[in-house]
Design a protein around this motif. Structure first.
Motif, PDB file in Angstrom:
ATOM      1  N   GLY A  59     -48.605 -62.525  22.682  1.00 22.52           N
ATOM      2  CA  GLY A  59     -48.274 -61.179  22.246  1.00 22.52           C
ATOM      3  C   GLY A  59     -46.967 -60.659  22.812  1.00 22.52           C
ATOM      4  O   GLY A  59     -46.506 -61.076  23.873  1.00 22.52           O
ATOM      5  N   PHE A  60     -46.381 -59.724  22.082  1.00 27.51           N
ATOM      6  CA  PHE A  60     -45.072 -59.198  22.433  1.00 27.51           C
ATOM      7  C   PHE A  60     -45.065 -58.505  23.796  1.00 27.51           C
ATOM      8  O   PHE A  60     -44.232 -58.817  24.652  1.00 27.51           O
ATOM      9  CB  PHE A  60     -44.585 -58.236  21.337  1.00 27.51           C
ATOM     10  N   ASP A  94     -38.260 -59.553  16.432  1.00 35.69           N
ATOM     11  CA  ASP A  94     -38.679 -58.575  15.431  1.00 35.69           C
ATOM     12  C   ASP A  94     -38.580 -57.162  16.017  1.00 35.69           C
ATOM     13  O   ASP A  94     -39.422 -56.757  16.815  1.00 35.69           O
ATOM     14  CB  ASP A  94     -40.114 -58.875  14.988  1.00 35.69           C
ATOM     15  N   VAL A  97     -41.648 -54.892  15.598  1.00 38.44           N
ATOM     16  CA  VAL A  97     -42.697 -55.086  16.606  1.00 38.44           C
ATOM     17  C   VAL A  97     -42.304 -54.367  17.901  1.00 38.44           C
ATOM     18  O   VAL A  97     -43.138 -53.712  18.531  1.00 38.44           O
ATOM     19  CB  VAL A  97     -42.968 -56.583  16.857  1.00 38.44           C
ATOM     20  N   TYR A  98     -41.043 -54.471  18.281  1.00 37.66           N
ATOM     21  CA  TYR A  98     -40.554 -53.749  19.462  1.00 37.66           C
ATOM     22  C   TYR A  98     -40.803 -52.250  19.300  1.00 37.66           C
ATOM     23  O   TYR A  98     -41.369 -51.597  20.185  1.00 37.66           O
ATOM     24  CB  TYR A  98     -39.055 -54.033  19.658  1.00 37.66           C
ATOM     25  N   ALA A 100     -42.882 -50.679  17.372  1.00 36.41           N
ATOM     26  CA  ALA A 100     -44.314 -50.372  17.318  1.00 36.41           C
ATOM     27  C   ALA A 100     -44.970 -50.493  18.693  1.00 36.41           C
ATOM     28  O   ALA A 100     -46.087 -50.006  18.893  1.00 36.41           O
ATOM     29  CB  ALA A 100     -45.009 -51.300  16.318  1.00 36.41           C
ATOM     30  N   SER A 101     -44.296 -51.124  19.633  1.00 38.83           N
ATOM     31  CA  SER A 101     -44.864 -51.381  20.966  1.00 38.83           C
ATOM     32  C   SER A 101     -44.271 -50.499  22.057  1.00 38.83           C
ATOM     33  O   SER A 101     -44.509 -50.745  23.241  1.00 38.83           O
ATOM     34  CB  SER A 101     -44.631 -52.850  21.344  1.00 38.83           C
ATOM     35  N   GLN A 124     -31.788 -58.077  17.766  1.00 39.47           N
ATOM     36  CA  GLN A 124     -32.758 -58.890  17.028  1.00 39.47           C
ATOM     37  C   GLN A 124     -32.100 -60.223  16.698  1.00 39.47           C
ATOM     38  O   GLN A 124     -30.955 -60.264  16.240  1.00 39.47           O
ATOM     39  CB  GLN A 124     -33.209 -58.200  15.742  1.00 39.47           C
TER      40      GLN A 124
END
Length: 144
Positions: A59-60, A94, A97-98, A100-101, A124
């Motif tokens: 996971g990120f 991505d 994803v960054y 969103a996290s 990216q």
């Protein structure tokens, strides 16, 4: 030019580094625009989410946490601390994803690095060299 003096920051207590903020610029959140520092330069190669045992974290956010822990280990080996960091470059596969996290990533960052925010860039990339890696962080520190 103003010099930011946040007394809550471990930066102002343990180093002579100066975070610079030009007049009229809004204070950045989670990074700094510029840092003036003098001392011994420490350049760290890109760190990814691999544990010292060679296992890639899943996971990120977990990979970011491990990369930051790896940076802290290298800093400690050199006699430095996170507040000696003056620059970090984050390479992610991505940006969505960054973005969103951000909340869990911010918590992991503060838990690992404290409330020190060096100059940072985020880029990216299509992919990273290590299969399964989704983040790689390069860092530069100046040790007084």
């Amino acid at each position: 030019m103003q010099v930011e003096t946040n007394m809550d920051s471990c930066l102002t207590k343990k180093t002579d580094h100066k975070i610079l903020l030009p007049d009229g610029w809004p204070a950045p959140r989670g990074y700094s625009h510029a840092i003036a520092a003098s001392g011994r330069l420490l350049v760290l190669g890109g760190q990814i989410g691999i544990t010292p045992q060679g296992d890639m974290r899943d996971g990120f956010v977990a990979q970011c946490e491990q990369a930051l822990q790896n940076i802290c280990c290298l800093l400690e080996t050199a006699g430095a601390m996170p507040e000696h960091l003056v620059r970090m470059t984050w390479f992610v596969t991505d940006i969505a994803v960054y973005n969103a996290s951000l909340r869990p990533l911010g918590a992991v960052y503060r838990q690992t690095m404290g409330r020190h925010y060096p100059v940072m860039s985020l880029v990216q990339v299509g992919r990273l060299v290590e299969p399964g890696a989704v983040v790689e962080i390069e860092a530069t520190a100046v040790i007084p």
